[in-house]
Write an enzyme that holds these catalytic residues in place. Structure first.
Site, PDB file in Angstrom:
ATOM      1  N   CYS A   2       0.866  -1.174   0.000  1.00  0.00           N
ATOM      2  CA  CYS A   2       0.000   0.000   0.000  1.00  0.00           C
ATOM      3  C   CYS A   2       0.900   1.220   0.000  1.00  0.00           C
ATOM      4  O   CYS A   2       1.617   1.470   0.977  1.00  0.00           O
ATOM      5  CB  CYS A   2      -0.913   0.008   1.222  1.00  0.00           C
ATOM      6  N   GLU A 105      -3.429   0.967  -6.175  1.00  0.00           N
ATOM      7  CA  GLU A 105      -2.411  -0.035  -6.475  1.00  0.00           C
ATOM      8  C   GLU A 105      -2.116   0.038  -7.971  1.00  0.00           C
ATOM      9  O   GLU A 105      -2.983   0.403  -8.769  1.00  0.00           O
ATOM     10  CB  GLU A 105      -2.869  -1.429  -6.058  1.00  0.00           C
TER      11      GLU A 105
END
Length: 222
Positions: A2, A105
């Site tokens: 992340c 992402e």
């Protein structure tokens, strides 16, 4: 992994979700592109009570002589968090929860990276498992910093990236924070495949200066 996320709800709504009794986080409006090294809202336990406080996203091991003395530790791998010198004490004693509306992402194919917006399928908040600690520099500098715990991606996200943040259900907040005894390690698992919704977004999010709700809009390909 992340590396960017968003939080669009105000601090008081987030604090209510956590049942936090003290709120010291203060940010100006929704944040659509939260980047490493900035302060983020974090739920942590102080003297037996939940607080919502600002922490620097980028964990600083105690032996760092400056904030840039070593690698930028924004994530902590669940598989090694209990053994790594940087994280092992925090994993046992200083766990926290990081609220998010969703995260970005990047899917890589060759030299091309496609950004995706990933968020709860029920459009609610998500809670990242985290660890934190206080860092004191030799020159008197002080920082409270944190990292997001990640694990191997499950079926819901593995086609985009091989890692995902550990997400916690509200019923597990007390266990992760240490209010309900031992067993927090069992929470460090990939989310159910139905938990996430996702769509591609424009490459403008690649810039850490980009901001605004349009970053979350689905990519339109002519």
């Amino acid at each position: 992994m992340c590396g960017r996320f968003a939080l669009t709800l105000p601090d008081d709504a987030v604090a209510s979700w956590f049942d936090a009794v003290h709120v010291r986080a203060s940010f100006d409006g929704p944040r659509y592109n939260i980047c490493p090294t900035t302060d983020i809202a974090v739920c942590a336990l102080y003297e037996g009570e939940r607080h919502l406080v600002p922490m620097r996203w980028g964990f600083l091991p105690r032996w760092y002589k400056s904030m840039t003395d070593g690698p930028l530790l924004i994530n902590a791998r669940s598989e090694t968090i209990a053994e790594k010198p940087a994280f092992r004490d925090a994993a046992r004693q200083r766990r926290c929860i990081i609220p998010a509306s969703g995260f970005y992402e990047w899917y890589r194919e060759g030299k091309v990276k496609e950004p995706w917006w990933i968020y709860p399928s029920d459009a609610g908040l998500m809670a990242f498992a985290g660890v934190w600690q206080v860092w004191n520099g030799p020159d008197g500098a002080r920082s409270v910093s944190c990292a997001i715990v990640t694990t191997q991606a499950g079926e819901g996200l593995s086609a985009i990236h091989h890692r995902e943040p550990v997400t916690l259900a509200p019923k597990d907040f007390g266990l992760w924070l240490g209010e309900e005894g031992k067993g927090a390690s069992g929470l460090m698992q990939a989310a159910d495949p139905t938990y996430f919704a996702k769509h591609r977004v424009a490459a403008s999010v690649n810039s850490n200066r980009a901001s605004g709700p349009e970053l979350l809009d689905p990519l339109v390909i002519d």
